[in-house]
Motif scaffolding. Structure first.
Motif, PDB file in Angstrom:
ATOM      1  N   UNK A  51       0.757  -1.172   0.149  1.00 45.78           N
ATOM      2  CA  UNK A  51      -0.101  -0.075  -0.010  1.00 45.78           C
ATOM      3  C   UNK A  51       0.888   1.242  -0.027  1.00 45.78           C
ATOM      4  N   UNK A  52       0.384   2.345  -0.468  1.00 45.06           N
ATOM      5  CA  UNK A  52       1.061   3.776  -0.536  1.00 45.06           C
ATOM      6  C   UNK A  52       1.448   4.250   0.611  1.00 45.06           C
ATOM      7  N   UNK A  53       0.556   4.169   1.861  1.00 42.95           N
ATOM      8  CA  UNK A  53       0.416   5.265   2.841  1.00 42.95           C
ATOM      9  C   UNK A  53       0.770   4.251   4.103  1.00 42.95           C
ATOM     10  N   UNK A  54       1.449   4.847   5.250  1.00 44.73           N
ATOM     11  CA  UNK A  54       1.730   4.323   6.475  1.00 44.73           C
ATOM     12  C   UNK A  54       0.396   4.489   7.137  1.00 44.73           C
ATOM     13  N   UNK A  55       0.242   3.538   7.962  1.00 43.72           N
ATOM     14  CA  UNK A  55      -1.073   3.451   8.772  1.00 43.72           C
ATOM     15  C   UNK A  55      -1.964   2.444   8.168  1.00 43.72           C
ATOM     16  N   UNK A  56      -1.790   1.944   6.964  1.00 42.97           N
ATOM     17  CA  UNK A  56      -2.375   0.797   6.327  1.00 42.97           C
ATOM     18  C   UNK A  56      -2.124  -0.488   7.355  1.00 42.97           C
ATOM     19  N   UNK A  57      -3.043  -1.636   7.347  1.00 36.98           N
ATOM     20  CA  UNK A  57      -2.685  -2.446   8.118  1.00 36.98           C
ATOM     21  C   UNK A  57      -3.577  -3.880   7.671  1.00 36.98           C
ATOM     22  N   UNK A  58      -2.918  -4.712   7.116  1.00 44.46           N
ATOM     23  CA  UNK A  58      -3.585  -5.906   6.518  1.00 44.46           C
ATOM     24  C   UNK A  58      -3.773  -6.900   7.727  1.00 44.46           C
ATOM     25  N   UNK A  59      -4.852  -7.102   8.156  1.00 44.52           N
ATOM     26  CA  UNK A  59      -5.273  -8.133   9.249  1.00 44.52           C
ATOM     27  C   UNK A  59      -5.266  -9.476   8.726  1.00 44.52           C
ATOM     28  N   UNK A  60      -5.993  -9.868   7.613  1.00 42.60           N
ATOM     29  CA  UNK A  60      -6.040 -11.277   7.186  1.00 42.60           C
ATOM     30  C   UNK A  60      -6.196 -11.700   5.715  1.00 42.60           C
ATOM     31  N   UNK A  61      -5.637 -12.737   5.409  1.00 37.60           N
ATOM     32  CA  UNK A  61      -5.643 -13.286   4.221  1.00 37.60           C
ATOM     33  C   UNK A  61      -6.456 -14.383   3.761  1.00 37.60           C
ATOM     34  N   UNK A  62      -6.827 -14.762   2.381  1.00 39.49           N
ATOM     35  CA  UNK A  62      -7.342 -15.932   2.122  1.00 39.49           C
ATOM     36  C   UNK A  62      -7.273 -16.097   0.735  1.00 39.49           C
ATOM     37  N   UNK A 342       1.865  -1.124   5.051  1.00 45.10           N
ATOM     38  CA  UNK A 342       1.470  -2.624   4.992  1.00 45.10           C
ATOM     39  C   UNK A 342       1.749  -3.311   3.527  1.00 45.10           C
ATOM     40  N   UNK A 343       2.217  -4.740   3.388  1.00 48.08           N
ATOM     41  CA  UNK A 343       2.478  -5.186   2.233  1.00 48.08           C
ATOM     42  C   UNK A 343       2.145  -6.738   2.291  1.00 48.08           C
ATOM     43  N   UNK A 344       2.095  -7.183   1.129  1.00 46.83           N
ATOM     44  CA  UNK A 344       2.128  -8.729   0.942  1.00 46.83           C
ATOM     45  C   UNK A 344       3.311  -9.090   0.460  1.00 46.83           C
ATOM     46  N   UNK A 345       3.902 -10.121   1.217  1.00 47.89           N
ATOM     47  CA  UNK A 345       5.082 -10.714   0.733  1.00 47.89           C
ATOM     48  C   UNK A 345       5.077 -12.093   0.279  1.00 47.89           C
ATOM     49  N   UNK A 346       5.915 -12.663  -0.655  1.00 46.02           N
ATOM     50  CA  UNK A 346       5.985 -14.009  -1.120  1.00 46.02           C
ATOM     51  C   UNK A 346       6.936 -14.504  -0.246  1.00 46.02           C
ATOM     52  N   UNK A 347       7.055 -15.632   0.162  1.00 49.71           N
ATOM     53  CA  UNK A 347       7.995 -16.508   0.680  1.00 49.71           C
ATOM     54  C   UNK A 347       8.228 -17.819   0.097  1.00 49.71           C
ATOM     55  N   UNK A 348       8.998 -18.013  -0.953  1.00 49.07           N
ATOM     56  CA  UNK A 348       9.200 -19.131  -1.691  1.00 49.07           C
ATOM     57  C   UNK A 348      10.075 -20.189  -0.858  1.00 49.07           C
ATOM     58  N   UNK A 349       9.626 -21.578  -0.642  1.00 53.85           N
ATOM     59  CA  UNK A 349      10.192 -22.140   0.205  1.00 53.85           C
ATOM     60  C   UNK A 349      10.981 -23.195  -0.532  1.00 53.85           C
ATOM     61  N   UNK A 350      12.197 -23.808  -0.390  1.00 52.60           N
ATOM     62  CA  UNK A 350      12.824 -24.511  -1.082  1.00 52.60           C
ATOM     63  C   UNK A 350      13.264 -24.203  -2.287  1.00 52.60           C
ATOM     64  N   UNK A 351      13.154 -22.941  -2.573  1.00 49.16           N
ATOM     65  CA  UNK A 351      13.870 -22.341  -4.007  1.00 49.16           C
ATOM     66  C   UNK A 351      12.971 -23.128  -5.085  1.00 49.16           C
TER      67      UNK A 351
END
Length: 355
Positions: A51-62, A342-351
């Motif tokens: 998101x572009x602004x401080x103060x944004x907050x991701x609570x949950x994902x699906x 706030x942001x969404x990250x991708x963590x790739x497991x095992x390369x």
């Protein structure tokens, strides 16, 4: 990307760090285990969307059936769609007359239950009697903004939840019986709600779910998920990850077991073999926990700015990556000063690459 063991040593200073957050934690009541001694190999972390602004907050994902994400925001009553291929994100629904969205879970194919209510991300105070469970129906609505154009999901109320204090994480228990489970963090219980009738009652209630004594932020059971005949849940200020065996109506039929402890758990995702992945919120990391309770650092770290305030986690559809949503470090800025949108990250497991 491998993460140096020196990052892990930052966890040893956790009581000192927590002492700088008098609004939220009383360190006299918190016990911390030694630093983690192993880590997930061959991990790659990158930002999918921010998101572009401080103060944004991701609570949950699906994760939707097409592999794209829906996320809820705590700082505003909005649900967003994130395309996991392009990284583009669009607002798909804003709930009226409330300030925040919490847990989200799929209850039918492309139909989702969402917890909404009034909550301040400045004072961390919920408004009693303001919470409800809403339904968002995405049936036949394309995921891409280009195809969707002006179409948005239809919304309707499933149930008002006046007896809850601050319902937080949610998981679908059984589509066949139309039950979802909701963690009520200050109350320290897990409710079950029938999404067809709107009826709700306490399903699970144990001392491991209560907020730790003496905490200014009464955050007990935080999030949960269901695997086979077990409900797995986190208890934040008690610093515990637990599970309990239940029957077909979500009633406990086994002991409430502590699987692991000594860290600050938020959301939870559990794989088919019982491995848990948990974001640690103020500890700015994601950890992996084996069914035997062994803890390993996956990514981030106490003094790392890689993922300030990770708040939510979901496995990708292909089960090779983790999506992590953050608060930007609003509860506890990294090193006392660093916050970001706030942001969404991708963590790739095992390369093995994306998704």
């Amino acid at each position: 990307m491998r993460f140096p063991i020196t990052w892990l040593s930052g966890l040893a200073a956790l009581p000192v760090v927590l002492a700088s957050w008098p609004m939220f934690y009383n360190t006299a009541e918190l016990e911390v285990t030694p630093p983690f001694t192993n880590q997930e190999p061959d991990v790659h972390v990158e930002t999918l969307f921010q998101f572009p602004n401080n103060g944004s907050w991701i609570d949950n994902l699906v994760v939707r059936s097409d592999g794209n994400l829906l996320l809820t925001r705590l700082d505003t009553p909005e649900v967003w769609l994130v395309n996991t291929t392009s990284g583009n994100a669009t607002l798909v629904y804003s709930f009226p007359n409330v300030t925040s969205c919490f847990g989200i879970s799929e209850i039918e194919n492309d139909v989702f239950a969402v917890i909404v209510g009034n909550f301040s991300t400045k004072t961390f105070q919920p408004a009693a009697g303001s919470f409800s469970l809403q339904k968002l129906d995405f049936t036949n609505i394309p995921s891409s903004a280009e195809e969707r154009q002006s179409e948005n999901p239809s919304a309707s109320e499933i149930a008002a939840l006046p007896e809850t204090v601050a319902p937080n994480g949610m998981a679908t228990f059984s589509r066949a019986s139309n039950l979802v489970l909701i963690a009520d963090s200050p109350k320290g219980v897990i409710w079950k709600v029938n999404t067809k009738t709107g009826d709700y009652t306490v399903a699970l209630n144990d001392t491991t779910m209560l907020p730790a004594k003496g905490q200014s932020l009464p955050l007990g059971v935080n999030s949960l998920t269901v695997l086979d005949d077990y409900v797995h849940y986190t208890s934040t200020t008690q610093m515990k990850y637990c599970r309990v065996k239940v029957d077909l109506d979500a009633n406990p039929i086994g002991d409430f077991e502590v699987v692991a402890s000594g860290f600050l758990p938020d959301n939870i995702e559990v794989t088919e073999d019982g491995t848990a992945y948990i974001p640690t919120g103020p500890q700015n990391s994601v950890v992996r926990i084996t069914p035997l309770g062994q803890i390993a650092l996956v990514a981030g770290g106490q003094i790392s700015t890689e993922m300030p305030g990770p708040s939510s986690i979901r496995l990708s559809k292909g089960r090779q990556s983790l999506y992590v949503g953050t608060s930007g470090g609003q509860i506890a800025p990294v090193l006392g000063t660093f916050v970001e949108p706030a942001k969404v990250l991708i963590i790739t497991l095992g390369g093995k690459g994306w998704r």
